[in-house]
Design a protein around this motif. Structure first.
Motif, PDB file in Angstrom:
ATOM      1  N   LEU A 250      41.000  39.951  24.083  1.00  0.00           N
ATOM      2  CA  LEU A 250      39.695  40.533  23.777  1.00  0.00           C
ATOM      3  C   LEU A 250      39.763  42.045  23.917  1.00  0.00           C
ATOM      4  CD1 LEU A 250      37.367  38.072  25.733  1.00  0.00           C
ATOM      5  CD2 LEU A 250      37.784  38.108  23.265  1.00  0.00           C
ATOM      6  N   ALA A 251      38.918  42.743  23.154  1.00  0.00           N
ATOM      7  CA  ALA A 251      38.931  44.207  23.225  1.00  0.00           C
ATOM      8  C   ALA A 251      37.501  44.738  23.123  1.00  0.00           C
ATOM      9  CB  ALA A 251      39.846  44.778  22.144  1.00  0.00           C
ATOM     10  N   GLY A 252      37.204  45.485  22.031  1.00  0.00           N
ATOM     11  CA  GLY A 252      35.937  46.188  21.959  1.00  0.00           C
ATOM     12  C   GLY A 252      34.738  45.332  21.608  1.00  0.00           C
ATOM     13  N   ALA A 253      34.875  44.419  20.651  1.00  0.00           N
ATOM     14  CA  ALA A 253      33.712  43.698  20.121  1.00  0.00           C
ATOM     15  C   ALA A 253      32.983  42.909  21.199  1.00  0.00           C
ATOM     16  CB  ALA A 253      34.147  42.766  18.985  1.00  0.00           C
ATOM     17  N   ASP A 332      34.836  48.737  34.386  1.00  0.00           N
ATOM     18  CA  ASP A 332      36.270  48.622  34.696  1.00  0.00           C
ATOM     19  C   ASP A 332      36.791  47.210  34.480  1.00  0.00           C
ATOM     20  OD1 ASP A 332      36.356  51.284  35.356  1.00  0.00           O
ATOM     21  OD2 ASP A 332      36.152  50.956  37.512  1.00  0.00           O
ATOM     22  N   THR A 333      35.928  46.222  34.664  1.00  0.00           N
ATOM     23  CA  THR A 333      36.360  44.825  34.576  1.00  0.00           C
ATOM     24  C   THR A 333      36.242  44.249  33.171  1.00  0.00           C
ATOM     25  OG1 THR A 333      34.127  44.142  35.225  1.00  0.00           O
ATOM     26  CG2 THR A 333      35.771  44.344  36.977  1.00  0.00           C
ATOM     27  N   ASP A 334      35.727  45.040  32.214  1.00  0.00           N
ATOM     28  CA  ASP A 334      35.538  44.496  30.868  1.00  0.00           C
ATOM     29  C   ASP A 334      36.729  44.843  29.983  1.00  0.00           C
ATOM     30  OD1 ASP A 334      34.287  43.192  28.693  1.00  0.00           O
ATOM     31  OD2 ASP A 334      32.325  43.772  29.451  1.00  0.00           O
ATOM     32  N   THR A 335      36.687  44.322  28.748  1.00  0.00           N
ATOM     33  CA  THR A 335      37.866  44.322  27.885  1.00  0.00           C
ATOM     34  C   THR A 335      37.956  45.525  26.953  1.00  0.00           C
ATOM     35  OG1 THR A 335      36.667  42.954  26.274  1.00  0.00           O
ATOM     36  CG2 THR A 335      38.002  41.809  27.928  1.00  0.00           C
ATOM     37  N   LEU A 336      37.000  46.442  27.017  1.00  0.00           N
ATOM     38  CA  LEU A 336      37.062  47.617  26.158  1.00  0.00           C
ATOM     39  C   LEU A 336      38.307  48.446  26.446  1.00  0.00           C
ATOM     40  CD1 LEU A 336      35.444  48.936  23.902  1.00  0.00           C
ATOM     41  CD2 LEU A 336      34.180  50.215  25.615  1.00  0.00           C
TER      42      LEU A 336
END
Length: 365
Positions: A250-253, A332-336
């Motif tokens: 996973l990344a930005g979306a 910090d914990t998310d996938t962006l």
């Protein structure tokens, strides 16, 4: 770090397949704990009852309260432990699936997922998305294994409101672009490894299937029929996207989706609808080629997925609230942070506004 791909032990898809559920599930357990909604129970109980007839298998139904949150997981865990059952079956949509997976993991039971809609890629994943009691994204709960069985009765899925299948296309739309970003940044995927060739190919096939069959499938379900295009899109939404996102990464979306949950007006939107807009934001953030942006915009508009903030219910754009979305997406914990360049809240704010402007301009053409 090793390359790792994960998938359910068995994926089963076909018309009327729910009537055969016993032949698939009795190998895992004979006392079934079925988590579903009251409306879901009405839709599936006749077929399940027919499958159980004359066998040693029994079923206990439990109503889902609507949110995949710690309090609901705890409540259902207690009910399961008192039930004497030996397998958890989640029947319904993504939040039911994620709750069933979390409960099964906590009690050490096998888990079977039966989607009644194809609105998310949750069924196949070793992941539960946990929200607060109020529906705001809290965290990802990574699980040690994918479901034992995913069973999809396409007659049931195709009979659901068309908006749900279209929402699933929005969720699936992000799969290839997020996997590509993770590959380019050499980021880890959701199962503790790096992207495999197989995962990338499944992610690309998912995108190509949406472009080839999504519009036809949307028209078919709007007219209450299950065509070959619908069958293909159900597989893309459920299996190709499920394996592609988890083993691709996973990344930005999805990070943008998580940020959008901070705005109350978006709570009436389905997960995949917000992810579709998040995909446009990610592409703007990447400075993607205009041809690619136009291809995605064309697809979203053809099937009715959001391309502007207004489409998400945000009629009055307040800069401070959009910045709040950007900050939450950059947690910090998310996938962006799996994007192949450093990202900050100012960049995300600009990308959200840029995607909104593109969507508006495209609608005006």
């Amino acid at each position: 770090m090793a390359k790792i791909i994960a998938s359910p032990s068995r994926y089963i898809q076909g018309k009327g397949e729910l009537k055969n559920i016993r032949t698939h599930v009795e190998k895992l357990g004979t006392k079934w704990f079925i988590l579903t909604s009251p409306s879901g129970k009405k839709r599936v109980e006749p077929a399940i009852g027919q499958s159980l007839s004359g066998s040693e298998c029994t079923a206990v139904y439990e109503d889902f309260n609507g949110e995949c949150c710690d309090s609901e997981i705890g409540r259902i865990t207690e009910v399961y432990q008192r039930s004497g059952c030996d397998v958890v079956i989640g029947i319904g949509g993504g939040k039911i699936h994620d709750t069933a997976k979390a409960v099964a993991h906590g009690v050490g039971a096998p888990v079977v997922i039966v989607p009644t809609i194809a609105s998310t890629d949750a069924p196949c994943s070793a992941l539960s998305v946990i929200y607060t009691d109020d529906g705001v994204f809290d965290r990802y709960l990574f699980l040690p294994a994918s479901p034992n069985i995913v069973l999809v009765d396409t007659d049931i899925v195709a009979a659901a409101p068309a908006r749900l299948l279209i929402s699933g296309m929005g969720d699936a739309l992000a799969t290839y672009f997020e996997a590509r970003a993770c590959r380019d940044s050499d980021a880890g995927n959701c199962v503790g490894g790096k992207t495999t060739l197989a995962a990338m190919q499944l992610a690309r096939l998912c995108y190509d299937t949406l472009l080839a069959d999504g519009f036809q499938a949307a028209l078919a379900v709007e007219n209450h029929v299950c065509t070959k295009a619908v069958e293909k899109v159900i597989e893309a939404n459920t299996y190709l996207s499920g394996i592609g996102f988890e083993s691709g990464g996973l990344a930005g979306a999805h990070a943008i989706h998580n940020g959008l949950t901070a705005i109350e007006q978006t709570h009436k939107l389905y997960h995949g609808e917000k992810v579709a807009f998040g995909t446009l934001v990610q592409l703007v953030l990447e400075d993607a080629a205009i041809e690619e942006l136009e291809e995605v915009l064309d697809f979203c508009m053809s099937v009715g997925l959001p391309t502007t903030l207004a489409d998400l219910g945000i009629e009055q754009v307040e800069p401070e609230k959009i910045m709040e979305v950007a900050r939450l997406a950059c947690a910090d914990t998310d996938t962006l942070h799996n994007m192949p360049f450093e990202v900050n809240a100012d960049m995300v704010y600009a990308a959200i506004m840029g995607a909104d402007a593109l969507g508006k301009a495209y609608k005006d053409e």
